[in-house]
Design a protein around this motif. Structure first.
Motif, PDB file in Angstrom:
ATOM      1  N   ARG B  88       0.834  -1.172  -0.048  1.00  0.00           N
ATOM      2  CA  ARG B  88      -0.109  -0.055  -0.079  1.00  0.00           C
ATOM      3  C   ARG B  88       0.821   1.193  -0.068  1.00  0.00           C
ATOM      4  N   ASP B  89       1.708   1.022  -1.010  1.00  0.00           N
ATOM      5  CA  ASP B  89       2.789   2.253  -1.136  1.00  0.00           C
ATOM      6  C   ASP B  89       2.852   2.629  -2.623  1.00  0.00           C
ATOM      7  N   HIS B 125      -0.592   3.124   3.240  1.00  0.00           N
ATOM      8  CA  HIS B 125       0.040   3.022   4.209  1.00  0.00           C
ATOM      9  C   HIS B 125       1.104   4.337   4.065  1.00  0.00           C
ATOM     10  N   ARG B 126       1.446   4.332   2.803  1.00  0.00           N
ATOM     11  CA  ARG B 126       2.696   5.391   2.506  1.00  0.00           C
ATOM     12  C   ARG B 126       2.883   5.939   1.393  1.00  0.00           C
ATOM     13  N   PHE B 172       3.071   9.485   5.570  1.00  0.00           N
ATOM     14  CA  PHE B 172       2.097   8.456   6.067  1.00  0.00           C
ATOM     15  C   PHE B 172       0.812   9.235   6.566  1.00  0.00           C
TER      16      PHE B 172
END
Lengths: 195, 192
Positions: B88-89, B125-126, B172
């Protein structure tokens, strides 16, 4: 470019990949030990898909793929992007995979040294850079021995085993290669005055 | 894929690109003023190829792209690319193709809208990015929405006798300033 030619190390040889290598490639990509250690090249697939991928790779203008072997046995692959129009000519290592059953035998170091000799002593590149998962101790040791140092660190980048691991961005300049290996690692014996 | 329309402040909005936007992107990327910190300023893209690129981007599963509009006119693009869905980046980027509009806060607002969407709708996430260190306007715009510097890549760009380093940043969900949450997420009637 696209498919790499022969680069000889002391114990390993980087050579042009062939269709016969593809079954091993596929099995490495499906191996959780490989997937944990670093980025895989492509996801596991049927043989026909792998053949197409090899054809596509051959057309790639900047990405170069080699198979790694020792004593005639296939033990890994390495893939690098070679470029630099606005930036210093550089190689970005994208995948460096050794068959997990052949880990801890020194093949990774030998192949990495030979590959960097090709980058700096043959292609005359100015730098190499890549990213490592921060907990990949073996890769980090090889990188440090070559002369890489960290220039950036991403936090909680890769998710696996139920948690995130950091990513270390590392860089090696040509001057470091020259200093550490320039006198001992040569593709060819220099002609010197005989030129 | 393309992102949805998100309306921000001061006449700035993100919206799904159309073909005319792609033609604008192609031509503006050939201008010296907008390529000081980005791009080689040459292209192999013809008008027909621009249409192909739009189709590819539209069908692409690992990126979300927007045009940036200012007072109703497309002036740039932004998005998140090379998405790693397991981690999730993704890598974010922004480009303003109208140099006469630099310094008006368009990039800051576009980044704010983009990040609000990424955190609140994509459950990321990032996010991370690389920006020329000398392009202060760009990395400051990202800082305002929660990016921080995590490294410097030396001598990345050569321009007019100078080498430029690159600013490496990451963000984030927890680093997004809560008081800057745009509409609709800040709206009281917006379902939580």
């Amino acid at each position: 470019m696209a498919l790499g030619g022969v680069v000889r190390g002391k114990r390993t040889t980087l050579r042009t990949p062939t269709e016969d290598d593809l079954a091993a490639y596929s099995s490495w990509m499906a191996d959780m030990r490989v997937r944990r250690a670093g980025p895989i090249w492509r996801e596991p697939a049927m043989p026909a898909t792998w053949k197409e991928r090899l054809k596509d790779q051959a057309k790639d203008q900047r990405g170069v793929l080699w198979s790694i072997e020792t004593d005639g046995r296939l033990i890994g692959l390495v893939r690098a992007y070679i470029g630099g129009i606005e930036s210093p000519p550089a190689a970005r290592l994208q995948n460096f995979i050794i068959d997990p059953d052949e880990w801890r035998k020194g093949y990774g170091w030998d192949a990495a040294l030979a590959l960097h000799r090709y980058f700096f002593d043959y292609l005359d590149l100015k730098r190499g850079f890549t990213e490592l998962r921060a907990d990949n101790v073996a890769a980090r040791r090889i990188a440090e021995k070559l002369g890489y140092s960290e220039f950036g660190r991403g936090h909680q980048v890769h998710y696996r085993d139920g948690s995130y691991v950091d990513e270390s961005w590392i860089l090696m300049e040509r001057a470091t290669w020259d200093e550490r290996f320039g006198k001992t690692e040569r593709e060819y014996v220099p002609f010197g005055a005989a030129r | 894929m393309f992102g949805p329309r998100i309306v921000g402040d001061n006449g700035i909005e993100l919206r799904p690109p159309v073909l005319e936007d792609y033609h604008f992107f192609s031509t503006s990327q050939m201008q010296p003023e907008v390529t000081r910190f980005w791009g080689p300023r040459f292209t192999s893209e013809t008008p027909a190829a621009a249409e192909e690129r739009l189709k590819k981007d539209l069908e692409g599963k690992n990126s979300v792209l927007w045009s940036i509009a200012y007072q109703g006119e497309t002036v740039g693009f932004t998005g998140i690319f090379d998405i790693n869905w397991a981690s999730r980046d993704g890598e974010t980027g922004i480009y303003i193709g109208r140099h006469d509009l630099y310094g008006k806060g368009i990039a800051s607002e576009a980044v704010r809208l983009r990040m609000a969407f990424i955190w609140n709708e994509m459950n990321f996430h990032r996010a991370h990015n690389w920006i020329a260190l000398a392009n202060k306007g760009s990395w400051r715009a990202n800082q305002k929405s929660g990016y921080s510097q995590i490294g410097t890549y030396p001598r990345s760009w050569f321009r007019s006798g100078e080498w430029f380093d690159e600013w490496l940043g990451e963000a984030f969900p927890s680093t997004f300033p809560p008081d800057k949450l745009p509409s609709p997420w800040r709206d009281k009637e917006h379902p939580k």
